[in-house]
Design an enzyme around this catalytic site. Sequence first.
Site, PDB file in Angstrom:
ATOM      1  CB  SER A  91     -35.342  30.800  17.772  1.00 11.16           C
ATOM      2  OG  SER A  91     -35.313  32.165  18.023  1.00 11.16           O
ATOM      3  CB  SER A  92     -30.970  29.889  21.560  1.00  7.66           C
ATOM      4  OG  SER A  92     -30.173  29.367  20.903  1.00  7.66           O
TER       5      SER A  92
END
Length: 380
Positions: A91-92
């Site tokens: 998850s950036s």
Amino acid sequence: MITAAQRHAALIDSLIQSGELVDDRLIAAFRATPRHLFIPEVGALTVHGTVLDARTSPEAWLAAVYSDDAIITQVDDGDPTRRRHLPTSSSSAPTIMARMLEAADLGDGQRVLEIGTGTGWNAALLAARLGDTNVTSVEVDPAVLAGARSALAAAGRSPATHLRDGALGYPPGAPYDRTIATCSVTRVPRAWIEQTRVGGLVVTPWTAMEGAGVLAPLTVAEDGSASGHFRGGLGFMLLRSQRMPDVPPHGLDAEPDETRVVDEDVISPLTEFATAFPITFMVPSWRMGLRSMGTGMGLWLSATDGPSWARVYPYGDEWAVEQGGPRSLWDEVERATAEWGALGAPDHDRFGLTVAPDERHRLWLDTPDGPGWDFVLPDR
């Protein structure tokens, strides 16, 4: 204990205050889409390798989820036998996601193709902004996609999701107003441009090699090309079909053809984004990395088109440079560095990329007609 809702609100407030989130409709989408719904309760890691477990350490889990950092959700493509411990899905960081979605210049009614469903959070944000029926997302990894679908359903979102190699796009839904990649590329796939309408945007992280990357919002033209200025430095995992082969670099222990000593630090400029980024595309077909050597931390350079290599390492108060093979790779780096300096040492956001209909990639300074470099795509 600070609740998830409080942490979520504080995170969005910080993105607004920093200027990363500006568009009111996008702000509303972020507020309506809590990040914690898309992070596995067990098995995720921080970027520093700390194991996260919402069951045994719920407060630490929430604190990590609502930090402005990436969360690693898969290593080694989910294959426990590989044991390389390389992140392969995540998850950036929220700041990066906000920056990418702002760069996409989203408008009501637009249809978007997302490359790389990942955790599903970005797809959910797009769906909250544009409506579920306007968002199509593709993911190459079946386990990752299954997790994303579960999270999306739990969050009450239903964009179309498909198990598919992202390099191929998704032709049945084309043309799209926006194609947004959540992975980095060195070669912008032709399918992304062809499946985006004229005047639409392909928004992708771009890199000449793993590491130093930029955000590239490319406008699609009538002739089938796509072009645009870079915006901001960032690092993403490469599209899986564009990963470099898992082979050791040339010359790690080879005897050099040439050795010389220099009296200035030549390692630091190649380990700092501002000075390294332009060199990564001004020198063709190469890669580099850090390696501990007997005298300290050194740098190796390896050609991807043959057995040329270079090593640079501390040598007392000086630095030793060794190179071998048919290309004098370090000399090429020195020439590129001098060229960048002669241009005024321009920042990364003065550069841009044009992808021609025949897939030629040209990097340019200031304007597409300005000084430019044909990017030699890395051999795979």
